[in-house]
Structures are given as structure tokens and as C-alpha cells.
Motif scaffolding. Structure first.
Motif, mmCIF file in Angstrom:
data_model
loop_
_atom_site.group_PDB
_atom_site.id
_atom_site.type_symbol
_atom_site.label_atom_id
_atom_site.label_comp_id
_atom_site.label_asym_id
_atom_site.label_seq_id
_atom_site.Cartn_x
_atom_site.Cartn_y
_atom_site.Cartn_z
ATOM 1 N N PRO A 146 42.114 26.401 -62.176
ATOM 2 C CA PRO A 146 43.012 26.186 -61.041
ATOM 3 C C PRO A 146 43.916 27.396 -60.768
ATOM 4 C CG PRO A 146 43.099 24.314 -62.529
ATOM 5 C CD PRO A 146 42.170 25.306 -63.135
ATOM 6 N N ASN A 147 44.025 27.742 -59.504
ATOM 7 C CA ASN A 147 44.971 28.761 -59.030
ATOM 8 C C ASN A 147 44.761 30.174 -59.554
ATOM 9 O OD1 ASN A 147 46.623 27.152 -57.220
ATOM 10 N ND2 ASN A 147 47.183 26.012 -59.065
ATOM 11 N N THR A 148 43.592 30.433 -60.142
ATOM 12 C CA THR A 148 43.327 31.806 -60.600
ATOM 13 C C THR A 148 42.721 32.643 -59.477
ATOM 14 O OG1 THR A 148 41.176 31.099 -61.441
ATOM 15 C CG2 THR A 148 42.986 31.173 -63.020
ATOM 16 N N TYR B 65 53.022 33.066 -49.194
ATOM 17 C CA TYR B 65 54.292 33.728 -49.467
ATOM 18 C C TYR B 65 54.832 34.354 -48.186
ATOM 19 C CZ TYR B 65 54.843 33.388 -54.524
ATOM 20 O OH TYR B 65 55.079 32.935 -55.784
ATOM 21 N N GLN C 97 53.910 11.197 -62.507
ATOM 22 C CA GLN C 97 54.348 10.855 -61.158
ATOM 23 C C GLN C 97 54.146 11.997 -60.170
ATOM 24 O OE1 GLN C 97 54.896 7.740 -60.049
ATOM 25 N NE2 GLN C 97 54.107 7.506 -62.117
ATOM 26 N N SER D 299 51.525 15.022 -58.170
ATOM 27 C CA SER D 299 50.187 15.448 -57.775
ATOM 28 C C SER D 299 50.073 16.917 -58.140
ATOM 29 C CB SER D 299 49.980 15.278 -56.278
ATOM 30 O OG SER D 299 49.903 13.898 -55.943
ATOM 31 N N ILE E 264 48.385 20.664 -57.444
ATOM 32 C CA ILE E 264 47.782 21.411 -56.339
ATOM 33 C C ILE E 264 47.033 22.629 -56.875
ATOM 34 C CG2 ILE E 264 48.233 22.579 -54.140
ATOM 35 C CD1 ILE E 264 49.067 19.633 -54.144
ATOM 36 N N ASN F 209 43.536 37.915 -60.856
ATOM 37 C CA ASN F 209 44.255 36.705 -61.213
ATOM 38 C C ASN F 209 45.682 37.023 -61.639
ATOM 39 O OD1 ASN F 209 45.166 34.292 -62.196
ATOM 40 N ND2 ASN F 209 43.908 34.370 -64.068
ATOM 41 N N ARG G 229 48.056 34.481 -61.692
ATOM 42 C CA ARG G 229 48.610 33.128 -61.677
ATOM 43 C C ARG G 229 49.946 33.039 -62.424
ATOM 44 N NH1 ARG G 229 45.157 28.238 -64.128
ATOM 45 N NH2 ARG G 229 45.875 29.100 -66.099
ATOM 46 N N PHE H 287 52.809 34.361 -60.338
ATOM 47 C CA PHE H 287 53.111 33.499 -59.193
ATOM 48 C C PHE H 287 53.747 32.188 -59.648
ATOM 49 C CE2 PHE H 287 49.206 35.561 -57.004
ATOM 50 C CZ PHE H 287 49.974 36.681 -56.689
ATOM 51 N N GLN H 288 53.241 31.640 -60.742
ATOM 52 C CA GLN H 288 53.720 30.325 -61.155
ATOM 53 C C GLN H 288 55.108 30.407 -61.807
ATOM 54 O OE1 GLN H 288 50.534 28.063 -63.079
ATOM 55 N NE2 GLN H 288 49.863 27.489 -61.018
ATOM 56 N N ASN I 26 57.499 31.484 -60.315
ATOM 57 C CA ASN I 26 58.392 31.125 -59.213
ATOM 58 C C ASN I 26 58.378 29.633 -58.889
ATOM 59 O OD1 ASN I 26 59.086 33.802 -58.740
ATOM 60 N ND2 ASN I 26 57.330 34.120 -57.381
ATOM 61 N N GLN J 249 51.728 22.494 -64.315
ATOM 62 C CA GLN J 249 51.108 21.902 -65.500
ATOM 63 C C GLN J 249 49.614 22.189 -65.448
ATOM 64 O OE1 GLN J 249 52.020 17.699 -66.320
ATOM 65 N NE2 GLN J 249 50.087 17.548 -67.441
ATOM 66 N N ASP J 250 49.050 22.611 -66.573
ATOM 67 C CA ASP J 250 47.614 22.899 -66.687
ATOM 68 C C ASP J 250 47.110 23.810 -65.563
ATOM 69 O OD1 ASP J 250 47.780 21.075 -68.748
ATOM 70 O OD2 ASP J 250 47.084 19.395 -67.518
ATOM 71 N N GLY J 251 47.950 24.715 -65.120
ATOM 72 C CA GLY J 251 47.512 25.637 -64.062
ATOM 73 C C GLY J 251 47.756 25.127 -62.655
ATOM 74 N N PHE J 252 48.124 23.848 -62.526
ATOM 75 C CA PHE J 252 48.389 23.284 -61.196
ATOM 76 C C PHE J 252 49.855 23.480 -60.811
ATOM 77 C CE2 PHE J 252 44.780 20.732 -62.711
ATOM 78 C CZ PHE J 252 43.942 20.793 -61.608
ATOM 79 N N TYR J 253 50.097 23.602 -59.500
ATOM 80 C CA TYR J 253 51.448 23.463 -58.980
ATOM 81 C C TYR J 253 51.713 21.970 -58.853
ATOM 82 C CZ TYR J 253 51.125 28.407 -57.716
ATOM 83 O OH TYR J 253 50.986 29.768 -57.749
ATOM 84 N N LEU J 254 52.862 21.519 -59.332
ATOM 85 C CA LEU J 254 53.158 20.084 -59.244
ATOM 86 C C LEU J 254 54.046 19.788 -58.043
ATOM 87 C CD1 LEU J 254 53.802 18.914 -62.927
ATOM 88 C CD2 LEU J 254 51.659 19.061 -61.635
ATOM 89 N N VAL J 255 53.711 18.695 -57.361
ATOM 90 C CA VAL J 255 54.519 18.214 -56.231
ATOM 91 C C VAL J 255 54.702 16.710 -56.414
ATOM 92 C CG1 VAL J 255 53.650 19.984 -54.639
ATOM 93 C CG2 VAL J 255 52.480 17.766 -54.788
ATOM 94 N N PRO J 256 55.703 16.115 -55.750
ATOM 95 C CA PRO J 256 55.842 14.661 -55.836
ATOM 96 C C PRO J 256 54.528 13.988 -55.403
ATOM 97 C CG PRO J 256 57.735 15.623 -54.722
ATOM 98 C CD PRO J 256 56.748 16.726 -54.916
#
Lengths: 481, 95
Positions: free
Chosen positions: A35-37, A46, A140, A142, A144, B71, B73, B76-77, B79, B84-91
Motif C-alpha cells: 500500500p502507498n508505495t 499535495y 473504527q 478505513s 486508504i 517509494n 512512503r 509522506f506518511q 505528515n 497503519q500497515d502502510g495505509f492512511y487512516l480515515v474515519p
């Protein structure tokens, strides 16, 4: 289907273009990365970054336009489609709205009666894909993943010209075949490289005005497209026949339950407020560029099919199967280049034994364990009478599992057909002598018993006797007496 | 007023803006004056004018299809408020 109602279907096909880098950034588009790499500053939205258009994306869209007899715009413009969702970091998707790169195309399909039918293609426009959200395993939140954000898509929009789920699938298959012929997309539906939204409505036969449509989202297999549309047609007809009104809405197909469900309600009706993207200038394509791209067009499925019928005397239906994919067509032509005697036999073996073996082992024809020249060698041995078609299947299996070439297998396993007539006569005589009752039946007019004798002779010879010869000798010998 | 209060509420919802009740009338009036100005522009005959897609009279330059990004990541992350686990977390965005 209820004949009082006419079904109207239009499709939107999202085709992922097979580029190395993204449409507006230099990040990789390779599938399946962590993910995200593969999400760079541009993909992440940005502030201060600018999109720069990928030349290959333009060339691919142009190629598609030429293949569907469409107009390629001399000037096209990118626009912002505004909506909020976490997998769209900029708050807008860069797409095309008023001036798409390709418009006014067409495609011929077979309708439900097998007749040729023209389907109009309104437009095909370039856009960027969004990222992906996952909703499981993160409490709680999601998660991305923006690797897919910025992947180039060509959205192909048809006219509402289809009148049944079958026609919709025929159209979708044709487009799928064309984008792979053009090598502008791998068309991999599991990986989401080829996705379909269907706009479905019904109206009373003879009514000019279209009924209210629902949009079915993200149908990712040919089978689901057909099932989802058929479910939706029934649902809408039921509503209308009960005196109700169909709501204009987006619905998701649930393949587990084989039904569609409302996804977005009317209150949130789409309002994307498109406007030209000030970060991108108009794209101008001159005639010389379009002519250059035209030179790179391969022979397309319809033309290839017609040529196969003409050049190899194949049935149109066989030629259609062989030309769905360029790889299969190439395999066929490589085979008949080595085995010129009977293209029909080659076609039968490729669409029969070979495709069954590939399917069984989950392989593509380009990975086939039997090369075209090797298949040609096997077919030549059938043609010259060395082996029967039945034994050939055994040889094919042995070749498939690495037993060597056709000639080698035939020799080492002693599979040569017995064509020596005196040898066959001897066996026939022995079988006749051993079965006097059946002989009596045959001579009393029960000719069906011949099959029993053929079976016995084949059993004695291990299937190696020439079936035509056995029949002939049996009939001759049984007539006597 | 060329815009109604409902229209402004709709636009605010699309833009994910939460507007206070007491500032509403003022916003309706200001937005309306912009729309009125655009309406004035609409009076100009433009039948023979090609719609302008960009104020610069230039065409888009294209870049070759080459992967130029690596890469980054982790940078960037750094910021991001939550990962978590490479993901951006959102509600959670699904019910």
C-alpha cells in the motif's frame, strides 16, 4: 422477458490503460504493490504540485478511437469532477467533460437473433482512477491505499442502443477483445482493469420517451453484467406493473444474493460541478500524429474473422471463437503454417482439446505446454492416417504432460494405427467366429449389432485399427455366409 | 436575490461546508451578486467565439511514459495524522 416492455441499456466501460507510469505523474502503475508505495506527491494531491500528461495515454486513446471508427478530437480538454471521498485526496477527479478525446464511434455486435447490429459509442474520455479504501481489520477506521490513484483510465460510453442483457454482454466482450488486440489494456477483470457500469431502464413498447434509469455499478465479470441487468429489468417491470415509479439511483449488484441494492439516495443526487482544469492546457492532436497512430493499428477481430473464413474456409462461428483473442488467433495461424492440409481440424483441436487443457490448468494460450509446431506435428499424423483421432487424444495428453513430441510418443508407445487390411481381416474373422449369436442377429436384419462388432475389434486392437477400414471389412465379412 | 437559501444550502453541502444560521443571509446576498455579475456577462453575444478552456494560448506538453518516482512512503506518511500497515487512516466511511 415480458414482451409489453422494451429494455434500454447503455454501458460505461472503464478500461485501465496499460502504461508503465500514471496519467499525470511518474509513479508506477504496477499491480499488487505494498500500500502507498506507488503514490507520489501528485497522486497524494499535495499542494503546489502540477499534473503533466503522459504521452502514451494520448496515443492509446487515439488508437482506440481509430479502431471504433470514431472521431479523434483535434483539441480536447481536461476538466475537474468535484466530489468528496477519502480515496480522492484532491477533492476532484481529473476527467474530460465537454471535449473528450474520442467521440462518435460505433461497433457491430450480434443481436439476440444473431443478426448484425450497430451500437453507437458516444464518447471515450481520459481520466484518472481513484485510490482504494479498505474497511476491515482497522477498528473504527478505513484504510486508504493510493497506489491506484492516478492510474490512467479510458471511459468508453455507449449510446443506449442495447435491448437485452445478452446484447450488453456482446458489446462488452467486443470492446474487451478490441482493447486487448490494440494492446492498450490487459483487460484483467479480477484486477479491475476492465469495469462496467450499466444504465438500465424499461419503457412500454412503442413509447418514444425513455423510462427512468438506474445505474448499476462496478460489474466486474461478463456473467455478473448479464445477471445484474436481468435482475434489474425484472425489478423495474415489477415496480411499473404495480403502478409505482422507478427511482433514478445508483445500485450495487450483490453477486452472492443475485440482486441489486440502492447505493446512493436521491437526496445526494450527483452534482459534480465540472469545470476546465486550470492546471492542464488543451491537448492538441494534429493529422500527422493521428495518421502515425493509424499505421500502428493491428488487424482487428472482425477483419481477422472474415479473413479466417475466407482464407481457411472456416465456419464463421469457429472463426469468431478463434479471433476473440489475438493470442489464440496467432496460435491458430502458427499451427496451420506447419499443418496446411486441414485448417478445420486445427480449429477443432484448438477450440476443443487445447482450450480444455488450458482451462483445466488455468493457463493462457501463450503459456501452452504444446507449441503450435508440435500440435501441427500431431495433426499431421492424424491426417496421414498414422493414428486415429481417438488415439490422437491420448497422444495429446501425453504431449501435454511432458511425454515428448507426437512422433516420439506414437513410436515408443506403439500407437500406430493398423492399416494392414489382412491384419484387420484376421481380427474381424476371429471376432465373427467368437460371436455366432450376434452374427445371426445381424444377418436377420438387426444392423445395429454392427456397433457391437466394431467395439470388439477395437478392443482387440487397443483402439489402433482404422475405424473406417474396420467398418468396411466387417460389413463385407458379415454379408457372406 | 438570484440565489435562494435552499440553493446555497445545497452548494454548502456539496462543498462540505457547515454555515452558521446567522451568517446565511449575508452569504446568500454575496454569492447572488457574483451570479448576477455572471448573468451580466451572459448578455454578451458569443456565438462566433470558441469557448476558452485556458487563459494561456498554449497547448499541453506531454511527458514520456517512464517511471520516475521512487517509494517515499515513509516521508509522506510522516505528515499523516494516522497510519497503519502502510495505509492512511480515515474515519470509517462505510456503515
Amino acid at each position: 422477458m415480458n414482451s409489453a416492455w422494451e429494455v434500454v441499456i447503455g454501458l460505461e466501460l472503464h478500461t485501465q490503460l496499460a502504461t508503465s507510469s500514471k496519467i499525470f505523474s511518474g509513479a508506477s502503475t504496477a499491480y499488487g504493490a505494498e500500500p502507498n508505495t506507488q503514490a507520489c506527491l501528485v497522486d497524494l494531491g499535495y499542494p503546489g504540485v502540477l499534473p503533466v500528461l503522459n504521452a502514451e495515454v494520448v496515443r492509446m486513446a487515439c488508437k482506440f478511437g481509430l479502431a471504433i471508427n470514431a472521431k479523434v478530437a483535434s483539441r480536447c480538454v481536461f476538466a475537474r469532477k468535484n466530489y468528496f471521498y477519502p480515496d480522492l485526496p484532491k477533492g476532484y477527479q481529473i476527467s474530460q467533460y465537454e471535449l473528450p478525446i474520442v467521440y462518435d464511434g460505433e461497433l457491430m455486435i450480434k443481436d439476440d437473433r444473431g443478426e448484425d447490429k450497430r451500437i453507437g459509442i458516444t464518447r471515450a474520455h481520459l481520466e484518472e482512477d481513484a485510490g482504494k479504501s479498505i474497511h476491515e481489520g482497522l477498528n473504527q477506521s478505513s484504510g486508504i491505499d493510493l497506489n491506484r490513484a492516478g492510474t490512467p483510465l479510458l471511459e468508453i460510453v455507449s449510446e443506449p442502443d442495447m435491448r437485452s442483457a445478452k446484447e450488453a454482454v456482446a458489446f462488452m466482450r467486443k470492446i474487451h477483445s478490441i482493447v486487448r488486440y490494440l494492446e492498450i489494456s490487459d483487460g484483467n477483470m479480477q484486477e479491475g482493469s476492465f469495469r462496467c457500469d450499466a444504465n438500465v431502464s424499461v419503457r412500454p413498447h412503442g413509447q418514444e420517451k425513455l423510462g427512468t434509469r438506474s445505474e448499476l455499478k462496478n460489474l466486474n465479470s461478463f456473467r455478473f453484467v448479464e445477471k445484474a441487468i436481468n435482475f434489474e429489468i425484472k425489478r423495474q417491470i415489477n415496480i411499473l406493473e404495480d403502478g409505482g415509479e422507478v427511482a433514478q439511483e445508483t445500485r450495487l449488484y450483490d453477486s452472492d444474493r443475485d440482486e441489486t441494492r440502492s447505493m446512493r439516495s436521491k437526496e445526494e443526487a450527483n452534482d459534480y460541478r465540472y469545470f476546465p482544469d486550470p492546471d492542464l492546457l488543451p491537448v492538441v492532436l494534429d493529422d500527422a500524429f493521428i495518421a502515425e497512430v493509424k499505421k500502428t493499428l493491428p488487424e482487428l477481430p472482425d477483419a481477422k474473422q472474415a479473413r479466417f473464413v475466407e482464407q481457411y474456409a472456416l465456419k464463421p462461428s469457429d472463426a469468431a471463437i478463434l479471433t476473440v483473442s489475438r493470442a489464440v488467433a496467432d496460435y491458430f495461424e502458427a499451427t496451420v503454417a506447419e499443418f496446411k492440409d486441414n485448417p478445420k481440424t486445427a480449429a477443432n483441436w484448438i477450440t476443443g482439446e487445447l482450450s480444455a487443457a488450458l482451462h483445466r490448468d488455468g493457463m493462457e494460450i501463450t503459456d501452452s505446454k504444446i507449441a503450435p509446431a508440435d500440435l501441427a506435428a500431431l495433426l499431421s499424423r492424424i491426417q496421414d492416417g498414422t493414428i486415429s483421432g481417438k488415439i490422437a487424444k491420448e497422444v495429446f495428453e501425453a504431449m501435454w504432460t511432458g511425454g515428448g513430441g507426437a512422433n516420439e510418443i506414437i513410436e515408443t508407445r506403439g500407437l500406430r494405427q493398423i492399416t494392414d487390411s489382412s491384419a484387420i481381416e484376421k481380427i474381424v474373422d476371429a471376432v465373427i467366429a467368437a460371436n455366432p449369436d450376434q452374427v445371426k442377429q445381424y444377418r436377420a436384419g438387426k444392423v445395429k449389432v454392427l456397433g457391437f462388432f466394431v467395439g470388439q475389434v477395437m478392443k482387440e486392437t487397443g483402439g489402433k485399427a482404422n475405424p473406417g477400414q474396420v467398418n468396411e471389412v466387417l460389413k463385407r465379412r458379415l454379408r457372406k455366409g | 436575490m438570484s440565489l435562494s437559501k435552499e440553493q446555497v444550502q445545497h452548494i454548502a453541502a456539496l462543498a462540505c461546508l457547515q454555515l452558521d444560521e446567522d451568517e446565511f443571509d449575508d452569504i446568500v446576498a454575496k454569492l447572488s451578486s457574483i451570479v448576477d455579475f455572471v448573468d451580466q456577462l451572459q448578455q454578451v453575444p458569443t456565438d462566433d467565439v470558441v469557448p476558452m478552456a485556458h487563459p494561456l494560448d498554449q497547448v499541453q506538453r506531454l511527458r514520456p511514459d517512464v517511471v520516475t518516482e521512487t517509494n517515499e512512503r515513509d516521508a509522506f506518511q510522516a505528515n499523516a495524522p494516522a497510519i497503519q500497515d502502510g495505509f492512511y487512516l480515515v474515519p470509517k466511511v462505510i456503515e
